[in-house]
Design a protein around this motif. Structure first.
Motif, PDB file in Angstrom:
ATOM      1  N   ARG A 298      85.596  50.183 -14.788  1.00  0.00           N
ATOM      2  CA  ARG A 298      85.400  51.536 -15.315  1.00  0.00           C
ATOM      3  C   ARG A 298      86.658  52.053 -16.011  1.00  0.00           C
ATOM      4  N   PHE A 301      86.783  50.504 -19.399  1.00  0.00           N
ATOM      5  CA  PHE A 301      85.736  51.080 -20.243  1.00  0.00           C
ATOM      6  C   PHE A 301      85.999  52.558 -20.556  1.00  0.00           C
ATOM      7  N   ALA A 303      85.612  55.012 -18.531  1.00  0.00           N
ATOM      8  CA  ALA A 303      84.727  55.917 -17.787  1.00  0.00           C
ATOM      9  C   ALA A 303      85.532  56.717 -16.772  1.00  0.00           C
ATOM     10  N   PRO A 323      84.419  56.411 -22.745  1.00  0.00           N
ATOM     11  CA  PRO A 323      83.476  55.333 -23.058  1.00  0.00           C
ATOM     12  C   PRO A 323      83.242  55.220 -24.566  1.00  0.00           C
ATOM     13  N   ALA A 324      83.286  56.373 -25.266  1.00  0.00           N
ATOM     14  CA  ALA A 324      83.059  56.320 -26.711  1.00  0.00           C
ATOM     15  C   ALA A 324      84.123  55.458 -27.387  1.00  0.00           C
ATOM     16  N   VAL A 327      83.441  51.716 -26.580  1.00  0.00           N
ATOM     17  CA  VAL A 327      82.317  51.177 -27.346  1.00  0.00           C
ATOM     18  C   VAL A 327      82.760  50.907 -28.778  1.00  0.00           C
ATOM     19  N   TYR A 333      79.624  48.259 -21.002  1.00  0.00           N
ATOM     20  CA  TYR A 333      79.681  48.198 -19.538  1.00  0.00           C
ATOM     21  C   TYR A 333      78.271  48.372 -18.977  1.00  0.00           C
ATOM     22  N   ARG A 338      71.847  50.938 -12.449  1.00  0.00           N
ATOM     23  CA  ARG A 338      71.192  51.136 -13.742  1.00  0.00           C
ATOM     24  C   ARG A 338      70.483  52.465 -13.827  1.00  0.00           C
ATOM     25  N   HIS A 340      71.066  55.342 -12.460  1.00  0.00           N
ATOM     26  CA  HIS A 340      71.871  56.538 -12.650  1.00  0.00           C
ATOM     27  C   HIS A 340      72.792  56.456 -13.862  1.00  0.00           C
ATOM     28  N   PHE A 341      73.276  55.247 -14.146  1.00  0.00           N
ATOM     29  CA  PHE A 341      74.328  55.149 -15.155  1.00  0.00           C
ATOM     30  C   PHE A 341      73.945  54.320 -16.376  1.00  0.00           C
ATOM     31  N   GLY A 342      72.762  53.714 -16.376  1.00  0.00           N
ATOM     32  CA  GLY A 342      72.449  52.814 -17.479  1.00  0.00           C
ATOM     33  C   GLY A 342      71.280  53.238 -18.335  1.00  0.00           C
ATOM     34  N   ALA A 356      72.833  53.733 -27.600  1.00  0.00           N
ATOM     35  CA  ALA A 356      74.244  53.668 -27.970  1.00  0.00           C
ATOM     36  C   ALA A 356      74.430  53.545 -29.478  1.00  0.00           C
ATOM     37  N   SER A 357      73.339  53.430 -30.229  1.00  0.00           N
ATOM     38  CA  SER A 357      73.457  53.167 -31.668  1.00  0.00           C
ATOM     39  C   SER A 357      72.668  54.150 -32.520  1.00  0.00           C
ATOM     40  N   LYS A 410      70.635  47.083 -25.306  1.00  0.00           N
ATOM     41  CA  LYS A 410      71.369  48.245 -25.815  1.00  0.00           C
ATOM     42  C   LYS A 410      72.753  47.843 -26.301  1.00  0.00           C
ATOM     43  N   TRP A 411      73.445  47.017 -25.513  1.00  0.00           N
ATOM     44  CA  TRP A 411      74.818  46.647 -25.882  1.00  0.00           C
ATOM     45  C   TRP A 411      74.849  45.592 -26.975  1.00  0.00           C
TER      46      TRP A 411
ATOM     47  N   ASN B 219      69.185  61.683 -18.521  1.00  0.00           N
ATOM     48  CA  ASN B 219      70.261  61.083 -17.718  1.00  0.00           C
ATOM     49  C   ASN B 219      71.580  61.175 -18.489  1.00  0.00           C
ATOM     50  N   GLU B 221      74.757  60.980 -17.594  1.00  0.00           N
ATOM     51  CA  GLU B 221      75.813  60.002 -17.343  1.00  0.00           C
ATOM     52  C   GLU B 221      75.516  58.681 -18.061  1.00  0.00           C
ATOM     53  N   ALA B 222      74.239  58.299 -18.092  1.00  0.00           N
ATOM     54  CA  ALA B 222      73.880  57.065 -18.805  1.00  0.00           C
ATOM     55  C   ALA B 222      74.196  57.211 -20.292  1.00  0.00           C
ATOM     56  N   ARG B 224      76.566  59.136 -21.568  1.00  0.00           N
ATOM     57  CA  ARG B 224      78.022  59.096 -21.712  1.00  0.00           C
ATOM     58  C   ARG B 224      78.514  57.655 -21.644  1.00  0.00           C
ATOM     59  N   LEU B 225      77.980  56.897 -20.699  1.00  0.00           N
ATOM     60  CA  LEU B 225      78.415  55.513 -20.540  1.00  0.00           C
ATOM     61  C   LEU B 225      77.859  54.618 -21.648  1.00  0.00           C
ATOM     62  N   SER B 226      76.988  55.162 -22.489  1.00  0.00           N
ATOM     63  CA  SER B 226      76.563  54.412 -23.668  1.00  0.00           C
ATOM     64  C   SER B 226      77.553  54.619 -24.810  1.00  0.00           C
ATOM     65  N   GLY B 227      78.635  55.329 -24.526  1.00  0.00           N
ATOM     66  CA  GLY B 227      79.649  55.541 -25.550  1.00  0.00           C
ATOM     67  C   GLY B 227      79.358  56.726 -26.445  1.00  0.00           C
ATOM     68  N   VAL B 228      78.495  57.619 -25.995  1.00  0.00           N
ATOM     69  CA  VAL B 228      78.161  58.790 -26.800  1.00  0.00           C
ATOM     70  C   VAL B 228      79.058  59.948 -26.365  1.00  0.00           C
TER      71      VAL B 228
END
Lengths: 510, 338
Positions: A298, A301, A303, A323-324, A327, A333, A338, A340-342, A356-357, A410-411, B219, B221-222, B224-228
């Motif tokens: 983290r 990354f 975070a 994180p921005a 990326v 990451y 998943r 909560h955070f993915g 992310a895109s 996504k990544w 979501n 946090e998801a 944010r962690l996507s780089g946004v």
């Protein structure tokens, strides 16, 4: 041994799902009966029926030979059936004793609560269990393991004869697991029957007497734990024998360096961590719970903040503060959590892949090209083999393995060539795991640089080209990947506190 | 070759938006059915209800609350709340009054100033929420009181009239459509509501900002962690909502031909009620502008119909409150079954 519980021909349907198809299960006094099966096999549904959360459509439940009907969790509790959910359900601002007796508080006149008696009884419970917890302290601040002890005490205080534990060791360290197992042995000897749900084969072997396996809502069979090889149990779970491929370590001596981390530091969690990662390499990160692996990931990354240390991407220093930034530097990451955070669970597959895109799909005024977005999503669904009716499906309806593939997509779409996987197969079925392993190998072969953090040693050995081991915030060593490295070698480094002591001494002298 | 790919792309895009509409339609069906039922019920109960003049009155009465509700929809979709929209509306009306009546500047400048002031205040609220991590309820509660006070201070607690700005009342009361089709004298205020709603529906369903709005509510946090840069997008949503409150401020001051500094408190609750009746989840991530419009219409049809049936205004409030609870309960039932 007498039977505490008999469940016969249990049927349960939810809209669109036949969750339980005539399932039977029995539990004897003083045994640990493991209930196993992949996610969605129906274990939790069956146990929710036994604990009164759901009502069966048909079938019988007998407790000590008498037929019962549980309309609510309370009714099941009154018959001595307690459940300890995977996600602990304690109120953190109340005291330990208040939590244990919630809903059953001893009363004084005028509806006042007899706190003294409550605390005394809680203390007696803990004494009987050989645990040292002050009943008057708030639950907030207790470790997960201790909170679990409180849950168990709570179930026992309701005079439970049956205790259902749903993945109780998921968040425990090895020492805490030992403590839990000692307690389970004690309860066994007092005649309590325990239903133990877990995915960890070694635990099942260690503590259970019998194993019942379920698959797709059906009963597969019950076997004696001691006489049955693990491979046989896995076969019962997935319905076929799994081939265990070994990792092939490629020659990376001439591959260019993708990522270099130099002297990363943050408090006690990350202590001067340095390593490098080549293109096409899979670097496994092993260590015990709390060794600082996720913290390192983290911090790289962006975070979480870092105190000091440099991160070099393809030889250039990357200024990563969020994180921005990471990326933009091409680092992705994939969190262990998943849900909560993915993923944005309520949104569809296409939206999640594009998450992310999004700007890349927009014209000058920010209007999205949904057509292109959906075509790209369909490409990834085909390429990664994501099992979904279409890209319009909400991701919350996908299985764990397919959700993980959505995050990977996504990544990949974002063109990240450094990917950090944190527990990539947590909550994923055994059958789907090997698919994820193959995907990792394919990504590396494509030239991606990959970090895999995993608490499961067989998994680390199965995927890594090289293995970094951490202990209490420090990198204690590297091991080569491949068949020659053993779990014991990893464990030795994972418990190696010598470097730490040295560092502390240096701090003291300095 | 190129033409073919483009065609497939646009078909796919139509398909996808179709699917999204279908999903949303199911959610709004209940609200829409209630609206129709109310209209039929009141029409049967009183011959005065289903008259062109009365329908226009209902629409006109919806315009201000509707515009505010559209603003509230965007913020609520992110999982936030904006309690300051009512007093912000008034503040923007006061700004328009200061620029036009006191400053004597031309009309377009006054309108721009009102909308700009709204967007700036929204941006401030967004900053409190996103960057300073103050819970939205608290941040906008504070903002609500600050704005109420500022409006009173600036005006000395006295209304500012727009008598020197010819045509100001036409913004809301006139009827451009009526000029073209005399049989359909739709007030301009309704036209503005329609345009604002259309624009917001476009932003929410077709733009990056809109997609992130839903994603934040789903979501954060998801995302944010996507780089946004989630903070920036969230601030943009609050700013957009603030700008729309500026439009509401223009509408209400045009209707009253004055900026009334004491007005505004309570409007935010009506707007939030319309959003909730329209099926938007207060937890964020779920909801549509069309639902909000239906919600706002239900509220004004109810008020208007009950008044025609000579029900005391006190009871109108009671009924509105009951409808909110019923609407959310129905939504809960639907979700549990689904």
């Amino acid at each position: 041994m007498r039977d505490l519980v008999n469940m016969e021909r249990i049927e349960k349907r939810f809209p669109g799902v036949h969750a339980l198809k005539g399932v039977g299960f029995d539990l004897r006094a003083g045994e640990v009966h493991a209930l196993m099966g992949e996610n969605g096999a129906g274990k939790s549904t069956l146990m929710k029926i036994l604990s009164g959360v759901y009502q069966p459509d048909s079938g019988r439940i007998l407790v000590e030979g008498r037929e019962v009907m549980f309309g609510s969790p309370r009714a099941a509790q009154d018959h001595g059936i307690g459940i300890i959910h995977q996600e602990l359900a304690l109120m953190k601002d109340l005291t330990v004793a208040q939590n244990i007796f919630i809903g059953r508080e001893p009363r004084l006149s005028f509806g006042r609560i007899d706190e003294a008696r409550q605390n005394r009884e809680a203390r007696e419970l803990f004494a009987a269990l050989n645990i040292d917890i002050d009943p008057r302290r708030p639950v907030d601040g207790l470790s997960i393991a201790r909170q679990q002890m409180v849950e168990i005490a709570k179930a026992l205080s309701a005079r439970s004869k049956v205790l259902i534990m749903d993945e109780p060791t998921a968040a425990l360290t090895d020492g805490e697991i030992g403590e839990l197992f000692a307690m389970i042995e004690k309860l066994k000897s007092e005649g309590v029957g325990i239903v133990y749900i877990s995915h960890k084969m070694d635990e099942i072997k260690r503590i259970s007497d019998r194993v019942t396996v379920m698959r797709d809502g059906e009963y597969v069979g019950t076997v004696e734990a001691q006489d049955t090889p693990i491979s046989r149990i896995i076969e019962m779970m997935v319905g076929r024998a799994l081939s265990d491929e070994a990792v092939v370590v490629p020659d990376l001596t001439r591959a260019e360096t993708a990522l270099e981390v130099i002297d990363l530091n943050r408090g006690r969690e990350i202590r001067t961590v340095s390593f490098s990662l080549r293109k096409g390499e899979i670097l496994g990160f092993a260590g015990l719970m709390g060794a600082g692996r996720t913290e390192v990931a983290r911090a790289i990354f962006g975070a979480d903040p870092r105190e000091s240390g440099d991160i070099l991407v393809r030889g250039h220093k990357a200024d990563i503060r969020s994180p921005a930034d990471a990326v933009k530097a091409g680092i992705g990451y994939l969190s262990e959590d998943r849900k909560h955070f993915g993923l944005a669970l309520g949104m569809n597959v296409a939206d999640n892949i594009a998450l992310a895109s999004l700007p890349a799909f927009a014209n000058g005024v920010g209007r999205l090209d949904d057509g292109r977005m959906h075509r790209v999503a369909r490409d990834f669904i085909a390429r990664l083999g994501i099992r979904t009716p279409s890209e319009h499906q909400e991701v919350r309806l996908l299985s764990g393995g397919n959700q993980q593939k959505v995050v990977i997509a996504k990544w990949l779409l974002r063109d990240c060539d450094i990917l950090i996987f944190d527990e990539p197969t947590r909550g994923i079925d055994i059958g789907a795991k090997s698919e994820i392993y193959r995907l990792l190998a394919d990504l590396a072969a494509d030239g991606k640089a990959i970090i895999v953090i995993s608490s499961e040693l067989p998994e680390v050995l199965r995927v890594s080209h090289r293995i970094a081991v951490m202990c209490e915030g420090q990198l204690t060593g590297f091991l080569p990947g491949g068949a020659d490295t053993t779990q014991e070698q990893i464990m030795q480094l994972a418990t190696d506190r010598s470097g730490l002591r040295q560092a502390t001494r240096q701090e003291e002298t300095a | 070759m190129n033409a073919t790919t483009d065609k497939t792309a646009s078909t796919a895009s139509q398909l996808s938006s179709g699917a999204r509409l279908a999903g949303g339609a199911q959610q709004k069906l209940l609200a829409f059915a209630s609206l129709i039922a109310l209209v039929i019920g009141f029409s049967l109960a009183s011959p005065n209800f289903f008259q062109v003049s009365n329908i226009m009155a209902i629409l006109q009465a919806t315009s201000v609350n509707g515009v505010l509700a559209v603003a509230a929809t965007a913020v609520i979709l992110t999982g936030g709340i904006d309690l300051s929209i009512g007093t912000l509306m008034t503040f923007c009306a006061v700004v328009a009054g200061v620029v036009l009546t006191w400053g004597g500047l031309p009309l377009p400048l006054g309108l721009l100033a009102a909308i700009g002031a709204g967007a700036l205040v929204g941006l401030a609220s967004g900053t409190f929420v996103a960057r300073m991590k103050i819970p939205p309820f608290i941040a906008t509660l504070g903002m609500m009181l600050v704005l109420k006070g500022l409006s009173l201070i600036i005006t000395g607690a006295k209304p500012i009239y727009f008598n020197d700005t010819p045509g100001y009342t036409e913004i809301s009361q006139g009827s451009l459509i009526g000029l073209v089709i005399p049989a359909l004298p739709v007030p301009n205020g309704v036209l503005v509501l329609f345009l604002v709603a259309l624009a917001m529906a476009f932003v929410l369903s077709r733009t990056v900002l809109g997609r992130y709005t839903y994603a934040l509510g789903s979501n954060e946090e998801a995302v944010r962690l996507s780089g946004v840069n989630t903070n920036a997008w969230k601030m943009a949503v609050y700013a957009l909502a603030g700008g729309i409150c500026g439009i509401a401020g223009i509408l209400i001051s045009s209707r009253l031909n004055s900026a009334q500094p004491a007005l505004g408190l309570g409007y935010e609750l009506d707007a939030i009620a319309a959003v909730v009746i329209g099926g938007t989840s207060l937890a964020g991530g779920r909801g549509t502008v069309l639902g909000t419009l239906i919600g706002a219409l239900i509220m004004s049809v109810l008020t208007n119909g009950l008044r025609i049936l000579s029900v005391a205004p006190e009871w109108q409030t009671v009924v509105t409150g009951a409808i909110i609870i019923l609407a959310v309960y129905a939504d809960q039932l639907r979700r549990q079954r689904g």
